[in-house]
Scaffold this motif. Structure first.
Motif, PDB file in Angstrom:
ATOM      1  N   ASP A 117       1.722  -5.591  -4.987  1.00  0.00           N
ATOM      2  CA  ASP A 117       1.206  -5.828  -3.642  1.00  0.00           C
ATOM      3  C   ASP A 117       0.006  -4.901  -3.433  1.00  0.00           C
ATOM      4  O   ASP A 117      -0.060  -3.803  -4.013  1.00  0.00           O
ATOM      5  N   GLY A 118      -0.936  -5.333  -2.587  1.00  0.00           N
ATOM      6  CA  GLY A 118      -2.136  -4.528  -2.387  1.00  0.00           C
ATOM      7  C   GLY A 118      -2.239  -3.878  -1.029  1.00  0.00           C
ATOM      8  O   GLY A 118      -3.309  -3.371  -0.660  1.00  0.00           O
ATOM      9  N   THR A 119      -1.129  -3.862  -0.265  1.00  0.00           N
ATOM     10  CA  THR A 119      -1.189  -3.303   1.087  1.00  0.00           C
ATOM     11  C   THR A 119      -0.538  -1.920   1.175  1.00  0.00           C
ATOM     12  O   THR A 119       0.244  -1.526   0.311  1.00  0.00           O
ATOM     13  N   PHE A 120      -0.879  -1.236   2.270  1.00  0.00           N
ATOM     14  CA  PHE A 120      -0.363   0.115   2.492  1.00  0.00           C
ATOM     15  C   PHE A 120       0.180   0.237   3.910  1.00  0.00           C
ATOM     16  O   PHE A 120      -0.277  -0.455   4.821  1.00  0.00           O
ATOM     17  N   LEU A 121       1.152   1.113   4.075  1.00  0.00           N
ATOM     18  CA  LEU A 121       1.720   1.389   5.382  1.00  0.00           C
ATOM     19  C   LEU A 121       0.903   2.492   6.034  1.00  0.00           C
ATOM     20  O   LEU A 121       0.783   3.596   5.494  1.00  0.00           O
ATOM     21  N   VAL A 122       0.341   2.170   7.188  1.00  0.00           N
ATOM     22  CA  VAL A 122      -0.506   3.123   7.905  1.00  0.00           C
ATOM     23  C   VAL A 122       0.163   3.490   9.224  1.00  0.00           C
ATOM     24  O   VAL A 122       0.526   2.620  10.016  1.00  0.00           O
ATOM     25  N   ALA A 123       0.342   4.794   9.443  1.00  0.00           N
ATOM     26  CA  ALA A 123       0.961   5.302  10.672  1.00  0.00           C
ATOM     27  C   ALA A 123      -0.125   5.770  11.632  1.00  0.00           C
ATOM     28  O   ALA A 123      -1.157   6.293  11.207  1.00  0.00           O
ATOM     29  N   ARG A 124       0.127   5.593  12.917  1.00  0.00           N
ATOM     30  CA  ARG A 124      -0.857   6.042  13.904  1.00  0.00           C
ATOM     31  C   ARG A 124      -0.924   7.572  13.942  1.00  0.00           C
ATOM     32  O   ARG A 124      -2.002   8.159  14.010  1.00  0.00           O
ATOM     33  N   GLY A 188       0.725  -1.001  18.391  1.00  0.00           N
ATOM     34  CA  GLY A 188       1.573  -0.685  17.248  1.00  0.00           C
ATOM     35  C   GLY A 188       1.603   0.783  16.864  1.00  0.00           C
ATOM     36  O   GLY A 188       0.639   1.525  17.065  1.00  0.00           O
ATOM     37  N   ASP A 189       2.765   1.171  16.310  1.00  0.00           N
ATOM     38  CA  ASP A 189       2.919   2.524  15.777  1.00  0.00           C
ATOM     39  C   ASP A 189       2.590   2.560  14.291  1.00  0.00           C
ATOM     40  O   ASP A 189       2.160   3.587  13.759  1.00  0.00           O
ATOM     41  N   TYR A 190       2.811   1.416  13.630  1.00  0.00           N
ATOM     42  CA  TYR A 190       2.539   1.272  12.198  1.00  0.00           C
ATOM     43  C   TYR A 190       1.859  -0.063  11.968  1.00  0.00           C
ATOM     44  O   TYR A 190       2.035  -1.018  12.738  1.00  0.00           O
ATOM     45  N   VAL A 191       1.091  -0.135  10.890  1.00  0.00           N
ATOM     46  CA  VAL A 191       0.429  -1.375  10.534  1.00  0.00           C
ATOM     47  C   VAL A 191       0.381  -1.512   9.010  1.00  0.00           C
ATOM     48  O   VAL A 191       0.303  -0.505   8.296  1.00  0.00           O
ATOM     49  N   GLN A 192       0.445  -2.725   8.539  1.00  0.00           N
ATOM     50  CA  GLN A 192       0.352  -3.017   7.106  1.00  0.00           C
ATOM     51  C   GLN A 192      -1.073  -3.495   6.840  1.00  0.00           C
ATOM     52  O   GLN A 192      -1.491  -4.538   7.328  1.00  0.00           O
ATOM     53  N   LEU A 193      -1.832  -2.721   6.036  1.00  0.00           N
ATOM     54  CA  LEU A 193      -3.246  -3.019   5.833  1.00  0.00           C
ATOM     55  C   LEU A 193      -3.640  -3.055   4.361  1.00  0.00           C
ATOM     56  O   LEU A 193      -3.091  -2.324   3.534  1.00  0.00           O
ATOM     57  N   PHE A 194      -4.631  -3.890   4.076  1.00  0.00           N
ATOM     58  CA  PHE A 194      -5.270  -3.878   2.766  1.00  0.00           C
ATOM     59  C   PHE A 194      -6.358  -2.801   2.765  1.00  0.00           C
ATOM     60  O   PHE A 194      -6.782  -2.308   3.814  1.00  0.00           O
ATOM     61  N   ILE A 206      -8.074   7.199  12.664  1.00  0.00           N
ATOM     62  CA  ILE A 206      -7.370   6.171  13.445  1.00  0.00           C
ATOM     63  C   ILE A 206      -5.924   6.031  12.988  1.00  0.00           C
ATOM     64  O   ILE A 206      -5.017   5.765  13.790  1.00  0.00           O
ATOM     65  N   GLY A 207      -5.714   6.216  11.709  1.00  0.00           N
ATOM     66  CA  GLY A 207      -4.367   6.098  11.147  1.00  0.00           C
ATOM     67  C   GLY A 207      -4.266   6.895   9.866  1.00  0.00           C
ATOM     68  O   GLY A 207      -5.261   7.472   9.392  1.00  0.00           O
ATOM     69  N   HIS A 208      -3.062   6.915   9.296  1.00  0.00           N
ATOM     70  CA  HIS A 208      -2.825   7.716   8.101  1.00  0.00           C
ATOM     71  C   HIS A 208      -1.934   6.943   7.123  1.00  0.00           C
ATOM     72  O   HIS A 208      -0.873   6.452   7.509  1.00  0.00           O
ATOM     73  N   ILE A 209      -2.376   6.815   5.869  1.00  0.00           N
ATOM     74  CA  ILE A 209      -1.594   6.110   4.855  1.00  0.00           C
ATOM     75  C   ILE A 209      -0.372   6.958   4.511  1.00  0.00           C
ATOM     76  O   ILE A 209      -0.505   8.111   4.088  1.00  0.00           O
ATOM     77  N   VAL A 210       0.811   6.368   4.689  1.00  0.00           N
ATOM     78  CA  VAL A 210       2.040   7.119   4.425  1.00  0.00           C
ATOM     79  C   VAL A 210       2.862   6.523   3.286  1.00  0.00           C
ATOM     80  O   VAL A 210       3.760   7.179   2.757  1.00  0.00           O
ATOM     81  N   ALA A 211       2.587   5.275   2.892  1.00  0.00           N
ATOM     82  CA  ALA A 211       3.347   4.658   1.815  1.00  0.00           C
ATOM     83  C   ALA A 211       2.586   3.452   1.260  1.00  0.00           C
ATOM     84  O   ALA A 211       1.704   2.892   1.912  1.00  0.00           O
ATOM     85  N   SER A 212       2.940   3.078   0.031  1.00  0.00           N
ATOM     86  CA  SER A 212       2.335   1.919  -0.629  1.00  0.00           C
ATOM     87  C   SER A 212       3.380   0.826  -0.802  1.00  0.00           C
ATOM     88  O   SER A 212       4.430   1.049  -1.404  1.00  0.00           O
ATOM     89  N   PHE A 213       3.102  -0.357  -0.270  1.00  0.00           N
ATOM     90  CA  PHE A 213       4.024  -1.471  -0.462  1.00  0.00           C
ATOM     91  C   PHE A 213       3.970  -1.978  -1.906  1.00  0.00           C
ATOM     92  O   PHE A 213       4.925  -2.584  -2.392  1.00  0.00           O
ATOM     93  N   GLY A 214       2.855  -1.720  -2.578  1.00  0.00           N
ATOM     94  CA  GLY A 214       2.758  -2.079  -3.984  1.00  0.00           C
ATOM     95  C   GLY A 214       3.744  -1.294  -4.824  1.00  0.00           C
ATOM     96  O   GLY A 214       4.393  -1.837  -5.728  1.00  0.00           O
ATOM     97  N   ALA A 215       3.871  -0.010  -4.508  1.00  0.00           N
ATOM     98  CA  ALA A 215       4.828   0.830  -5.232  1.00  0.00           C
ATOM     99  C   ALA A 215       6.259   0.434  -4.907  1.00  0.00           C
ATOM    100  O   ALA A 215       7.158   0.530  -5.750  1.00  0.00           O
TER     101      ALA A 215
END
Length: 334
Positions: A117-124, A188-194, A206-215
């Protein structure tokens, strides 16, 4: 008789000179075979494809690649099925959806480009440490229902014991093009982004990458090159040339730095700073998102269907050999 021989000799000499002249004029390289590719979106995630074009790997195989961005899975598949494109670059789940419609000319996956997967979990808000439990009770901006990003996202969330339907508020009624804007506006508090949007938000605070859905989702045929079965029967040699050029690019990407790759593909992302492209490429390389070769293996295919099934989007399980043809990729890498 002498006069006839002399005339014949003059005629022969003229014909010879004319043929030499024609040969001299025809110094251009042989006409290249055209192949039309429809990509589902323009993404750094597809770096090997752009490398294959820019480094001339397709040209070396005698191909003239016409690349069109069709912006969406439905539009991409429509272009392929209506003969508006020869090959589509989109998620493998689309071939399963077409198969469920009992198509007389099924769409076959023949070469893999990305394997996660190429998306990441971004937290506000940036947490001191991240735990998936923090998603409970939050508002989550997800992707399109039935699309691979959303299904892989839900799969990753469920792995940590979280029910995306009951443990958080899932928003899915925002168009793909507006998801990032909605988050930036405060939704939103979290968003799934490419990428590169995820890294751009991080740079801008604006946000912070906290996890990878690809992983989290593991290896899957996330984005593959596919075409109609009828096209394979009539143009198998063309597809072999295409896949050979792709494989050269995959090897090049694997053996070169993110900085070198970013420089090559920068023309495809004119509005993105090359430093940001480098950051994104490095992130994808580090989690092995780019497939090392074009072969789509059976384990990945089964993992894809498991993810679709858990999301409630699998119409019917489809045998690997029905919608995957590895003969072209295997021949290309020899």
């Amino acid at each position: 008789m002498k006069y006839f021989k002399r005339k014949l000799m003059i005629l022969f000499t003229c014909l010879l000179a004319f043929s030499i002249l024609l040969a001299g004029c025809n110094t251009s390289s042989p006409k290249k075979e055209k192949i039309r590719i429809a990509e589902v979106t323009r993404s750094i995630f597809y770096a090997p494809q752009y490398v294959a074009i820019e480094k001339g790997f397709f040209k070396e195989e005698g191909l003239d690649v016409e690349l069109t961005t069709t912006w969406g899975g439905d539009k991409t598949m429509t272009a392929l099925l209506s003969d508006g494109a020869d090959v589509a670059l989109v998620g493998s789940e689309t071939t399963i959806y077409v198969h469920a419609q009992e198509s007389t000319d099924p769409v076959i996956n023949f070469a893999q480009l990305t394997q996660t997967d190429g998306t990441f979990l971004v937290a506000r808000k940036k947490p001191e440490f991240f735990s998936w439990d923090q998603l409970k009770g939050s508002t989550f901006l997800g992707q399109r229902k039935g699309g691979m990003p959303q299904m892989a996202g839900e799969f990753g969330i469920k792995k940590h014991g979280i029910d995306p339907k009951n443990d958080l508020t899932m928003i899915q009624n925002i168009d793909f093009a507006n998801i990032a804007n909605a988050f930036a506006s405060g939704t939103g508090d979290y968003v799934q982004l490419f990428e590169p949007q995820a890294s751009l938000f991080e740079q801008e605070g604006i946000g912070h990458i906290v996890a990878s859905f690809g992983a989290e989702s593991g290896k899957i045929p996330y984005t593959t090159f596919m075409t109609k079965q009828s096209y394979i029967k009539e143009n198998k040699e063309t597809l072999e040339k295409f896949t050979k050029g792709l494989y050269k690019a995959q090897l090049w990407v694997e053996n070169h730095s993110a900085k070198e790759i970013a420089k090559v593909i920068a023309p495809y992302f004119e509005d993105t700073p090359v430093e940001l492209i480098e950051t994104v490429v490095d992130r994808y390389k580090s989690q092995h998102s780019f497939a090392l070769n074009p072969i789509l293996d059976e384990e990945e295919w089964n993992n894809l269907q498991t993810i679709m099934d858990e999301a409630g989007e699998l119409p019917k399980k489809v045998d690997y050999n029905i919608l995957v043809d590895t003969s072209i990729a295997k021949k290309a890498i020899k």
